[in-house]
Design an enzyme around this catalytic site. Structure first.
Site, mmCIF file in Angstrom:
data_model
loop_
_atom_site.group_PDB
_atom_site.id
_atom_site.type_symbol
_atom_site.label_atom_id
_atom_site.label_comp_id
_atom_site.label_asym_id
_atom_site.label_seq_id
_atom_site.Cartn_x
_atom_site.Cartn_y
_atom_site.Cartn_z
ATOM 1 N N GLU A 134 -36.711 41.148 -4.639
ATOM 2 C CA GLU A 134 -35.381 40.562 -4.604
ATOM 3 C C GLU A 134 -35.135 39.807 -5.900
ATOM 4 O O GLU A 134 -36.019 39.676 -6.742
ATOM 5 C CB GLU A 134 -35.224 39.637 -3.389
ATOM 6 N N ARG A 308 -30.108 34.073 -8.042
ATOM 7 C CA ARG A 308 -28.817 34.072 -7.355
ATOM 8 C C ARG A 308 -27.758 33.243 -8.067
ATOM 9 O O ARG A 308 -26.580 33.618 -8.080
ATOM 10 C CB ARG A 308 -29.010 33.556 -5.924
#
Length: 569
Positions: A134, A308
């Site tokens: 991720e 993110r």
């Protein structure tokens, strides 16, 4: 702005005593409860039912070093880089070291994680296990279940294990305020919690006091303070608001992580939105604007798998340019996966089909939405807070692991690691019992008197709208001042005539938390991690420090710079 120092509620009519009361029923709280049994009597208090919190909705999984090609140092480095200078390196190293053990522990409890395609055994486990990557991770280290249903499997495993171990559960019970007393040495100490039992609709049935030698706060974050969020309805900042009212130190409230890829359902969509897991980009999906141009090229070395905060800011910048005339969403293209998308991401497939899309052939409309609270109650990985007998674990806690921005899938891992450590420590030794001071509240040594008031939940929509409009991915002094003015105007509607129930208590907590977020964001005059100021776009070395948040004796939010980030040990 004056905020309540106590929630209004009917008088207490019952008492109960246990060794440990756990507030919250997600991964962190259940891990603590399970580890403390059967040595201690443990009561889990949840305002809904066991599975109503954020754990159930986690798609990605747990991060841990299980691949021989990976290393603990790589995981530490990735976490520190994502945390943008505010991580406590000692806490990060402890988490990373304990992560593989926590995953093996869950498997031995019965968690079924997805097997690898090759059947290769990993890290001495007696089962093969699939790993994916991720954003922000340099290696494949994310363990998942059911493709994108990892949180549901963790929740199921802990639910069943905790109940089987004899953990008692009080459903539909709203924790109102901490009961603070003094220990045998005269030092402030938590003595329990005041709780309202409600029906399934939040209507009060009775109010009582649960006394305990330890209170474990595991109530999650505060995503519902925003109009658009990946968080379920129960995530309303209750634990942090309780801590502020009790004088317990809270910090770094400005660091709200916006997940970059939440399914965009249209401009009128509000409340919990479907998450499109970062693992989709881990499988090769790319972000495109409405004109068909890539968004992350040249923005970060990891491009679409950047941390993110970087991806959310890049998406927001691109939307502001309105390429192709579209300024409220972008697109995630995973069509290269074809029909394999349906098998790998069944929950996301279902969410897309609800709005008439097939992700195997269609680009997915996405936009950033509030996702995770990096700040919270100041605590160590052992859960200990400044108030003796009070422990904080999971998203409600600020342990130094996440810093200014959380690395993907470190949160579930932290919940298991920290929760288990707290429960184990309390099984070994409990604090001595505190003496309750009758008919008063204390604020670290000062007896306070105050009127208990509540906020009208009908106006909560205005709070959420102001937060999303002015305190989103990109902020400025003018937008934050507008938010503070809006919240202040709303706060003046507080009054004793509001009916005490779950809705009004949640609304009051969200108003308190929202005020803390805005005040902290105004005070931090730089951009760092998931706090981005358009009027201060650079990071400032003098701001490599935490921001403490307090509720003073008048009910006003006070923000003070704290100590610099702890040095590595």
């Amino acid at each position: 702005m004056s905020l309540p120092r106590q929630l209004a509620a009917p008088a207490s009519t019952w008492e109960r005593d246990v060794d440990i009361v756990v507030l919250g029923s997600g991964a962190a709280g259940l891990s603590a409860a399970l580890a403390a049994r059967p040595v201690r009597s443990v009561l889990v208090v949840t305002k809904d039912v066991l599975s109503a919190g954020s754990t159930q909705w986690a798609q990605g999984g747990l991060a841990g070093v299980l691949d021989p090609a990976d290393s603990l140092e790589h995981h530490v480095r990735d976490t520190l880089e994502a945390g943008a200078g505010l991580c406590d390196e000692a806490a990060v190293r402890q988490l990373v070291a304990d992560a593989p053990t926590s995953i093996r522990y869950l498997m031995r409890l019965g968690a079924a994680f997805d097997p690898s395609a090759t059947g290769q055994l990993r890290d001495g486990l007696d089962l093969d296990i699939a790993l994916t990557r991720e954003g922000g991770h340099s290696h494949d280290r994310i363990v998942h279940s059911g493709g994108d249903r990892s949180g549901a499997e963790v929740q199921r495993t802990l639910d069943e294990s905790a109940v089987a171990a004899g953990v008692d559960v009080m459903n539909h019970a709203f924790a109102l305020d901490l009961v603070v007393g003094v220990g045998v040495d005269g030092v402030e100490q938590v003595a329990g919690v005041r709780v309202a039992r409600t029906d399934a609709h939040g209507v009060v049935q009775s109010v009582g006091t649960i006394t305990a030698r330890a209170v474990v706060m595991a109530s999650g974050g505060y995503g519902q303070v925003f109009a658009s969020t990946s968080n379920p309805p129960a995530v309303t900042g209750d634990g942090i608001a309780m801590a502020l009212r009790a004088g317990v130190p809270v910090r770094d409230m400005e660091f709200v992580q916006f997940h970059p890829t939440v399914l965009w359902r249209g401009p009128e969509a509000r409340g919990q939105q479907a998450l499109v897991s970062e693992a989709v980009r881990g499988e090769g999906a790319i972000l495109l604007d409405a004109a068909g141009d890539r968004i992350m090229t040249g923005v970060h070395p990891q491009e679409d798998l950047a941390p993110r905060d970087v991806v959310s800011a890049a998406i927001s910048d691109r939307m502001a340019l309105a390429p192709g005339g579209v300024d409220d969403h972008v697109y995630l293209d995973a069509t290269h996966l074809g029909e394999r998308f349906h098998e790998r991401f069944p929950s996301i497939t279902d969410a897309c089909r609800e709005i008439g899309l097939d992700p195997a052939t269609d680009r997915i409309p996405v936009a950033p939405a509030a996702h995770y609270s990096c700040g919270g109650i100041v605590a160590g990985l052992d859960g200990a807070t400044a108030l003796r007998g009070l422990y904080a674990v999971g998203e409600v806690a600020s342990t130094g692991v996440h810093g200014a921005n959380r690395l993907a899938s470190n949160s579930l891992t932290e919940s298991i690691v920290a929760g288990t450590r707290v429960g184990r420590d309390l099984a070994w030794e409990l604090p001595t019992r505190a003496r309750v001071i009758p008919d008063s509240a204390t604020d670290f040594g000062n007896v306070l008197s105050f009127e208990s008031v509540l906020f009208d939940p009908i106006r909560l929509r205005e709070v959420r709208a102001a937060m999303s409009r002015h305190v989103g991915v990109l902020r400025s002094a003018s937008s934050l001042a507008a938010a503070l003015g809006a919240l202040g105007s709303i706060a003046r509607q507080l009054g004793p005539d509001v009916e005490p129930d779950r809705r009004s208590w949640e609304a009051t907590n969200l108003l308190t938390v929202g005020s803390a977020v805005v005040s902290s964001a105004l005070a931090r005059t730089e951009s760092r991690g998931c706090h981005r100021r358009s009027d201060h776009p650079a990071s400032d070395p003098s701001w490599v420090r935490h921001l403490g948040v307090w509720l003073d004796a008048t009910g006003a939010i006070d923000v003070q710079p704290g100590s610099a980030r702890p040095s590595a040990t």
